[in-house]
Structures are given as C-alpha cells and as structure tokens.
Design an enzyme around this catalytic site. Sequence first.
Site, PDB file in Angstrom:
ATOM      1  N   SER A  15       0.802  -1.238   0.000  1.00 45.94           N
ATOM      2  CA  SER A  15       0.000   0.000   0.000  1.00 45.94           C
ATOM      3  C   SER A  15       0.829   1.280   0.000  1.00 45.94           C
ATOM      4  O   SER A  15       0.279   2.354  -0.219  1.00 45.94           O
ATOM      5  CB  SER A  15      -0.943   0.022   1.198  1.00 45.94           C
ATOM      6  OG  SER A  15      -1.985  -0.908   1.006  1.00 45.94           O
ATOM      7  N   LYS A  35       0.530   3.406  -2.972  1.00 44.64           N
ATOM      8  CA  LYS A  35      -0.645   4.272  -3.157  1.00 44.64           C
ATOM      9  C   LYS A  35      -0.293   5.754  -3.043  1.00 44.64           C
ATOM     10  O   LYS A  35      -0.988   6.603  -3.586  1.00 44.64           O
ATOM     11  CB  LYS A  35      -1.737   3.885  -2.147  1.00 44.64           C
ATOM     12  CG  LYS A  35      -2.254   2.447  -2.367  1.00 44.64           C
ATOM     13  CD  LYS A  35      -3.163   1.997  -1.235  1.00 44.64           C
ATOM     14  CE  LYS A  35      -3.615   0.541  -1.426  1.00 44.64           C
ATOM     15  NZ  LYS A  35      -4.391   0.041  -0.263  1.00 44.64           N
ATOM     16  N   TYR A  55      -3.935  -2.301 -10.100  1.00 43.23           N
ATOM     17  CA  TYR A  55      -3.795  -2.219  -8.639  1.00 43.23           C
ATOM     18  C   TYR A  55      -2.873  -3.320  -8.079  1.00 43.23           C
ATOM     19  O   TYR A  55      -1.941  -3.045  -7.322  1.00 43.23           O
ATOM     20  CB  TYR A  55      -5.193  -2.301  -8.003  1.00 43.23           C
ATOM     21  CG  TYR A  55      -5.168  -2.394  -6.505  1.00 43.23           C
ATOM     22  CD1 TYR A  55      -4.924  -1.276  -5.722  1.00 43.23           C
ATOM     23  CD2 TYR A  55      -5.365  -3.627  -5.865  1.00 43.23           C
ATOM     24  CE1 TYR A  55      -4.881  -1.370  -4.338  1.00 43.23           C
ATOM     25  CE2 TYR A  55      -5.330  -3.717  -4.480  1.00 43.23           C
ATOM     26  CZ  TYR A  55      -5.080  -2.597  -3.724  1.00 43.23           C
ATOM     27  OH  TYR A  55      -5.024  -2.699  -2.355  1.00 43.23           O
ATOM     28  N   TYR A 101      -4.649   3.582   8.011  1.00 37.85           N
ATOM     29  CA  TYR A 101      -6.002   3.028   8.152  1.00 37.85           C
ATOM     30  C   TYR A 101      -6.556   3.333   9.526  1.00 37.85           C
ATOM     31  O   TYR A 101      -6.434   4.457  10.004  1.00 37.85           O
ATOM     32  CB  TYR A 101      -6.000   1.520   7.832  1.00 37.85           C
ATOM     33  CG  TYR A 101      -5.289   1.280   6.539  1.00 37.85           C
ATOM     34  CD1 TYR A 101      -5.869   1.695   5.338  1.00 37.85           C
ATOM     35  CD2 TYR A 101      -4.019   0.733   6.489  1.00 37.85           C
ATOM     36  CE1 TYR A 101      -5.194   1.549   4.135  1.00 37.85           C
ATOM     37  CE2 TYR A 101      -3.338   0.580   5.292  1.00 37.85           C
ATOM     38  CZ  TYR A 101      -3.944   0.991   4.119  1.00 37.85           C
ATOM     39  OH  TYR A 101      -3.272   0.849   2.953  1.00 37.85           O
ATOM     40  N   VAL A 142       1.188  -3.722   3.872  1.00 41.61           N
ATOM     41  CA  VAL A 142       1.149  -5.013   4.569  1.00 41.61           C
ATOM     42  C   VAL A 142       2.416  -5.850   4.375  1.00 41.61           C
ATOM     43  O   VAL A 142       2.566  -6.878   5.015  1.00 41.61           O
ATOM     44  CB  VAL A 142      -0.072  -5.907   4.207  1.00 41.61           C
ATOM     45  CG1 VAL A 142      -1.346  -5.386   4.801  1.00 41.61           C
ATOM     46  CG2 VAL A 142      -0.182  -6.121   2.727  1.00 41.61           C
TER      47      VAL A 142
END
Length: 309
Positions: free
Chosen positions: A64, A67, A191, A243, A261
Amino acid sequence: MPELEQALTEIAAEMAERTDRGDVATYIPQLGKVDPKKFGIAAVTNDGRVLVAGDADEPFSIQSISKVFTLTLALGNVGDALWQRVGREPSGNPFNSIVQLEHENGIPRNPFINAGAIVISDILLAGHQPREAIGEILRFIQFLADDETIIIDREVAASERATGFRNLALANYMKSFGNLNHAPDLALGVYFHHCAIAMSCRQLAVAGRFLANGGKNPATGHSVVSAERARRIGAMMLTCGHYDGSGDFAFRVGIPGKSGVGGGILAIVPGVASLAVWSPGLNANGNSRLGSIALERLAKMMNWSVFAP
Ligand code: DON
C-alpha cells in the site's frame, strides 16, 4: 547531523533483539514467506545525506505504500477532479472494508484504503492498456528513486490476484455505482501490480524525498509536484496512511506516514527528511509493528514532529 546516523544504528540494533515482532501477513500467500526477523531503516535528508541501518538494501513488497505514488501520478493527470471520485476522510475501518461503500454510494473514503486505490488505478488506466498504465507507474517510481533496477515482483502480483476476492468485490461494487470507467478486472490488474512493486528502504526513502522538500527533488531542485500538493499529500498520509491506526500513529510518531502489509512504512519529516522502515510483522491494524515503534523512537530522539514549534 551525526546524531541521526547514530540514532539509526541504535534503533536497528535494538529492533534486532526484540521478539515481539507481530505477525507477517499471510492472506497474500507470497508475503507469508518473508523472514519476520528482517529489519531495515533509511533516512534521506534534504541536505543530501543517505543514511541506512539493518537490512536497508533488501527489497520488500511495498504494497500500500505504492498508493502514495499512484495518488501523486493521478493528481498530475486529472488534478483536483480526482476528489469527485475519492474522499479525503479517514475511514475508521480496516483497509479492505466494504460496509462504508454502500452508505457512501461507491465513493471510497480516501485514496489509501483499497477501494480508493482501485479508483486511482482506474484513473491511471484512462487512454491506456493495463500494461502501459503499470509501466507508467513503475517508471514514475524508478524516476523518483533515481533507480531503474526497481521491479514488480510478478509472483506477488499473481499471488494477490489468485486470492484477492475481497478486492474483486470492492471493484465490482464500485462499478455498480458507476465509479469505475473500466472493467473491474482491468483496474484490479493495475492495482495488484503496483502493490507488488519491490523496493528497499533506501530506494523508498529516496523516492519520497520530494514530499519532504516542498514537492522538489532536493538533489536536483526539479519540481515533482507543487508545494501545495506536497503538503496535501502529507495531510492525507497523516490522517489516512495507517487506516484505522492513523490516529495512533499521529499520536505516537507525529509525522505523516504510509504503511503497507509487506511491513514497510514511508514517513516524511517536512523540511528535513524522508524515512523508510521495514519489519514484516504487523500489529492488529495491519501496520508494521516494529516499524511503527522504530519511527516513534527516531522521532523522539530527533525531536521531529509536524506539531513541534
Ligand atoms: O489489496 C491488498 O490487500 C494489498 N495489495 C495492499 C494492502 C495493504 O498494503 C494495506 N496496508 N497496510
């Protein structure tokens, strides 16, 4: 800044001793194969120093963290129109949550939860085949890191596609609300591949340095984004980068960060340095356990905080 080099060395030595390392993510089977004992840390300062300790030159799956770079690229392509399709609020939910999407009519809360990043992939697909969009993302990251050896780990991408049923659900659900312009499968292909990019702490910290320097590469002075955009990306990282653990990270570390992760975290000390840390074991929120602790320790030692006077 001699004390920074010493701080990194001390932290790496301390982390090597710890046994409370969290759990390596196994829901993407390929990630479960990583040695949980790894620990690396890197700092790239605006005045041009590159300092590393531990396993800082070993590539890991950035997941992530990618991103941050796809958001930067998509903002460059479509500007603030992006915010019509993705929100800017912390989710208060796990990164792969579905429930909020129904209440919010298929508009993901922010660009860092999976749903938001899938919309960003859809934006990056405009006018491209998936292969070209993936190539553009990889080249952008190679350019930022000043390193053309950075690659996509195809086994991780395949492992993720084979088991990414929840992401499939998120993409299909958003498609039903009209928030994907391409077939869900194509957006997911982009993605999965950008999440599977492998980088070392050193490469990651170099790639993030424009965010620590008002949008400009501090080594060349070349502008990557405007100063305002760099500040805003930092704001998204601080509020949404971890998050449901974003508040805790801001409280404990006090600087913007984005986790993955794979156990990596990219963190930014505005005006000072870009930092990257890697320890594969995760805490309950899916963020690197020792990585967060190491950054907390480093920020305290160096007196770094976006809230400091
Ligand atoms: O979609 C996924 O589940 C992964 N490719 C990325 C998730 C991730 O890194 C969440 N971060 N903490």
